[in-house]
Design an enzyme around this catalytic site. Structure first.
Site, PDB file in Angstrom:
ATOM      1  N   LYS A  71       0.850  -1.198   0.000  1.00 20.14           N
ATOM      2  CA  LYS A  71       0.000   0.000   0.000  1.00 20.14           C
ATOM      3  C   LYS A  71       0.883   1.244   0.000  1.00 20.14           C
ATOM      4  O   LYS A  71       1.879   1.301   0.735  1.00 20.14           O
ATOM      5  CB  LYS A  71      -0.891  -0.021   1.245  1.00 20.14           C
ATOM      6  CG  LYS A  71      -1.884   1.127   1.327  1.00 20.14           C
ATOM      7  CD  LYS A  71      -2.732   1.002   2.600  1.00 20.14           C
ATOM      8  CE  LYS A  71      -3.800   2.063   2.691  1.00 20.14           C
ATOM      9  NZ  LYS A  71      -4.600   1.951   3.929  1.00 20.14           N
TER      10      LYS A  71
ATOM     11  N   SER B 186      -9.544   1.646   3.286  1.00 18.92           N
ATOM     12  CA  SER B 186      -8.767   2.426   2.357  1.00 18.92           C
ATOM     13  C   SER B 186      -7.722   1.620   1.593  1.00 18.92           C
ATOM     14  O   SER B 186      -7.203   2.102   0.579  1.00 18.92           O
ATOM     15  CB  SER B 186      -8.062   3.551   3.105  1.00 18.92           C
ATOM     16  OG  SER B 186      -7.141   3.015   4.051  1.00 18.92           O
TER      17      SER B 186
ATOM     18  N   SER C  86      -9.450  -0.606   7.541  1.00 23.84           N
ATOM     19  CA  SER C  86      -8.966  -0.486   6.165  1.00 23.84           C
ATOM     20  C   SER C  86      -8.276  -1.706   5.582  1.00 23.84           C
ATOM     21  O   SER C  86      -7.960  -1.725   4.394  1.00 23.84           O
ATOM     22  CB  SER C  86      -8.014   0.699   6.049  1.00 23.84           C
ATOM     23  OG  SER C  86      -8.754   1.869   5.902  1.00 23.84           O
TER      24      SER C  86
HETATM   25  N1  GLN Z   1     -12.750   3.850   6.844  1.00 22.28           N
HETATM   26  C1  GLN Z   1     -12.134   4.333   8.039  1.00 22.28           C
HETATM   27  C2  GLN Z   1     -11.796   5.791   7.905  1.00 22.28           C
HETATM   28  O1  GLN Z   1     -12.136   6.343   6.914  1.00 22.28           O
HETATM   29  C3  GLN Z   1     -10.923   3.533   8.353  1.00 22.28           C
HETATM   30  C4  GLN Z   1      -9.754   3.941   7.573  1.00 22.28           C
HETATM   31  C5  GLN Z   1      -8.546   3.129   7.911  1.00 22.28           C
HETATM   32  O2  GLN Z   1      -8.628   2.105   8.582  1.00 22.28           O
HETATM   33  N2  GLN Z   1      -7.396   3.624   7.482  1.00 22.28           N
HETATM   34  O3  GLN Z   1     -11.208   6.383   8.746  1.00 22.28           O
END
Ligand code: GLN
Length: 477
Positions: A79, A154, A178
């Site tokens: 990532k 994400s 994420s």
């Molecule tokens: N979807 C969550 C957010 O927008 C988690 C994001 C993540 O785990 N990086 O914060």
């Protein structure tokens, strides 16, 4: 070699039997990944030089009769929030479009020292903020299972790359779900380890008290192997844990009989029917294998979304302050004063979601609101942690959905941040508690969309989590 179905063991066998060399595999894997990328946009950039150099090292070690390590020759996706020396690391942001880090994250160093071959960097929501990968400055990722749908986020690029076979395993980051949510949406295994289990050195900070690096894989065993490689104390990260790293792979021994599993009543009450039915099937499979399933309660669950979005935005507003146009970043061209330079750089560079979170985070930390929001949220975080402590006095693991729904359509939620935030409802509690949690595929809906089941265990009980995941992965008659 059949690239999309390779596993870590498959690569190992092929290399040791001299069916293919690591360089041949890396070359073919890069070609395959580039072709897939035209459909998915899962990759932001490839690192062929680095991949081939790593593969060459593996071939040399094999020629000398040495074992290159547990990831020998394995094609890996990373990532793009994890820094890689001399390979661009953008965090899915315009601000870092040209940023080339001068060092490697600890997880990257360990991965390559174990023989891993990094093919390139994967697309993600900007600074890992989002649940669909639509917040990337470089275009959304399409879910390889259904190209009109999101891969989750994400870490959507890493999940998609593993799902379509363009990488055998991948690294993602998980702050509130994420890794687990995109794993569920794409039908792969995704692991968020105990907070501190994997060094965060070189992981671009979003919300430091919640950030984790963790693996994606197509099998539980591969996820366990990758976690074993990257886990462990790191002097560069003071929050990394000194606890010894057990053999996670050996924990997948099928011995689940007699384990006590808890189903949180608060999670199952408004679960959409198809997802709920698949989760129930997974639970039933574990029951048949001799697990004892009982209902438990996690009463603070209702406050989890609010708590997470206060703490995460507060920490994000502070962490993102470093992108000021002086260091790291693309600098706004027309600025007369220093204040203009900051304002223009940040105004032009950050996308809407990052700006929204910086505003929210600054607000909850500001004098007069700190006690009412931030401090209160920290107290509720403690209660959420206690809910799990209490649960683990009664059960060995908690089973839960990952997401209330399967992969949604591209564009469906992008203009409605609140409904996007609600897709994290089942993943953020584990993050706030800092416990290990993972998503394991447990079937597909009638429309063919994957659904993941979440397993959560006590701090550092990744072996228990992998044991259950392994049992769930095996089809039972
Ligand atoms: N979807 C969550 C957010 O927008 C988690 C994001 C993540 O785990 N990086 O914060």
């Amino acid at each position: 070699m059949d690239i999309p179905t390779l596993t870590i063991d498959g690569v190992r066998q092929g290399l040791f039997a001299r069916t293919f060399s690591a360089v041949e595999l890396a070359t073919e894997a890069l070609r395959f990944a580039e072709a897939q990328n035209a459909r998915t946009n899962a990759w932001l950039h490839f690192s062929p030089e680095r991949a081939l150099a790593a593969a060459r090292r593996v071939d040399e070690q094999l020629a000398r009769g040495e074992d290159p390590g547990p990831l020998a020759g394995v094609p890996v996706a990373v990532k793009d929030v994890i820094v890689t020396k001399d390979v661009r690391t953008t965090c899915g942001s315009r601000l870092l479009e040209h940023y080339v880090p001068p060092y490697d994250a600890t997880a990257i160093r360990r991965l390559e020292a174990a023989g891993g071959v990094i093919l390139g960097k994967t697309n993600c929501d900007e600074f890992a903020m989002g649940s669909s990968t639509e917040n990337s400055a470089f275009g959304p990722v399409r879910n390889p299972v259904a190209l009109d749908r999101v891969p989750g986020g994400s870490s959507g690029g890493s999940a998609a790359a593993v799902a379509d076979g363009s990488a055998v395993v991948a690294l993602g980051s998980d702050t509130g779900g994420s890794i687990r949510q995109p794993a569920s949406f794409c039908g792969v295994v995704g692991v968020c380890p105990t907070y501190g289990r994997v060094s965060r050195y070189g992981l671009t900070a979003f919300a430091s008290s919640l950030d984790h690096i963790g693996p994606f894989a197509r099998t539980v065993a591969d996820a366990a192997t990758l976690l074993g490689v990257i886990a462990g104390r790191d002097p560069c990260d003071a929050t990394s844990a000194a606890a010894p790293v057990p053999d996670y792979r050996a924990a997948i021994d099928g011995r689940v009989k007699g384990l006590k599993l808890g189903l949180p009543r608060e999670y199952l009450k408004d679960l959409a029917s198809e997802t709920g039915a698949l989760i129930a099937q997974g639970v039933e499979q574990l029951r048949k294998l001799g697990c004892e399933v009982r209902e438990i309660s996690l009463p603070a669950t209702d406050y989890a979304i609010a708590t997470y979005y206060i703490i995460a935005t507060a920490e994000a507003s502070s962490n993102l302050a470093r992108y000021d146009g002086v260091r790291y970043t693309t600098r706004s061209a027309h600025s007369e004063t220093l204040a203009d330079l900051y304002r223009n750089t940040r105004g032009e560079g950050f996308g809407t979601e990052c700006k929204r979170r910086i505003m929210l985070g600054t607000y909850v930390l500001s004098h007069g609101y700190y006690d009412a929001y931030y401090l209160k949220a920290q107290k509720v975080r403690t209660l959420i942690g206690r809910d799990f402590e209490h649960a683990f006095q009664q059960v060995d693991a908690v089973l839960a959905p990952v997401s209330p729904f399967p992969a949604f359509k591209l564009g469906e939620k992008v203009d409605d941040p609140l409904s996007m935030y609600l897709s994290d409802i089942y993943t953020i509690t584990g993050s706030l508690a800092g416990i290990p949690c993972m998503s394991v595929p447990c079937g597909t809906t009638a429309a063919g969309l994957p659904v993941g089941l979440q397993i959560l265990t006590r701090h550092f009980d990744e072996p228990g989590m992998f044991r259950l995941a392994g049992a769930l992965e095996q089809p039972t008659s």
